[in-house]
Design a protein around this motif. Sequence first.
Motif, PDB file in Angstrom:
ATOM      1  N   ALA A 104       6.699  -2.232 104.801  1.00 43.77           N
ATOM      2  CA  ALA A 104       5.611  -3.321 104.571  1.00 43.77           C
ATOM      3  C   ALA A 104       5.812  -3.945 103.802  1.00 43.77           C
ATOM      4  N   GLN A 105       5.718  -3.496 102.680  1.00 48.23           N
ATOM      5  CA  GLN A 105       5.469  -4.583 100.674  1.00 48.23           C
ATOM      6  C   GLN A 105       6.979  -4.384 101.120  1.00 48.23           C
ATOM      7  N   GLN A 145       7.607  -8.141 102.645  1.00 45.51           N
ATOM      8  CA  GLN A 145       6.687  -9.444 102.213  1.00 45.51           C
ATOM      9  C   GLN A 145       7.419  -8.908 101.329  1.00 45.51           C
ATOM     10  N   SER A 146       7.634  -8.505 100.310  1.00 42.58           N
ATOM     11  CA  SER A 146       8.548  -9.388  99.023  1.00 42.58           C
ATOM     12  C   SER A 146       9.529  -9.476  98.798  1.00 42.58           C
ATOM     13  N   GLN A 186       9.708 -14.821 107.143  1.00 40.78           N
ATOM     14  CA  GLN A 186       8.555 -14.534 106.166  1.00 40.78           C
ATOM     15  C   GLN A 186       7.844 -13.613 107.032  1.00 40.78           C
ATOM     16  N   PHE A 187       7.529 -12.393 106.211  1.00 40.48           N
ATOM     17  CA  PHE A 187       6.510 -11.515 106.495  1.00 40.48           C
ATOM     18  C   PHE A 187       5.105 -11.596 105.305  1.00 40.48           C
ATOM     19  N   ASN A 188       4.089 -11.496 106.506  1.00 39.58           N
ATOM     20  CA  ASN A 188       2.477 -11.313 105.087  1.00 39.58           C
ATOM     21  C   ASN A 188       2.005 -10.125 105.584  1.00 39.58           C
ATOM     22  N   LYS A 189       0.683 -10.684 104.789  1.00 38.88           N
ATOM     23  CA  LYS A 189       0.061  -9.091 105.348  1.00 38.88           C
ATOM     24  C   LYS A 189       0.163  -8.384 106.887  1.00 38.88           C
TER      25      LYS A 189
END
Length: 111
Positions: free
Chosen positions: A21-22, A25-26, A41-44
């Motif tokens: 997941a990190q 997101q990064s 894009q992946f946010n939280k």
Amino acid sequence: IAVMTVLLIVVGLTACGKSTAQDLQSNKWYPNQKGQSYKTQFNKKTMIIESPLMNVNANYSVSNTSGKEYLKVNTDDEKNQKLELTQISDGYKAKAINKPAKADDGLGSFE
């Protein structure tokens, strides 16, 4: 004592690594699906897929079960989509594994 020290170091280094997941997101992603590629894009908790016609916002989560990682996605059109994630050299391969993910309005498989 030496064996315990080595085990503690290995466990510590493994725990310090980024989670999937990190990692999602990064980074900037351009998933490839059937010759099409859109910025994603992946946010939280939100996955945003940008296309020329419209953006798709979806809630997502990453889970790990029995050593396999899964991406679970809910869009307005299809709920409870489940994709199996496999790490590849330059990112991830996501394989649709249930009916909602394979449906016409589902995400389908992509890299």
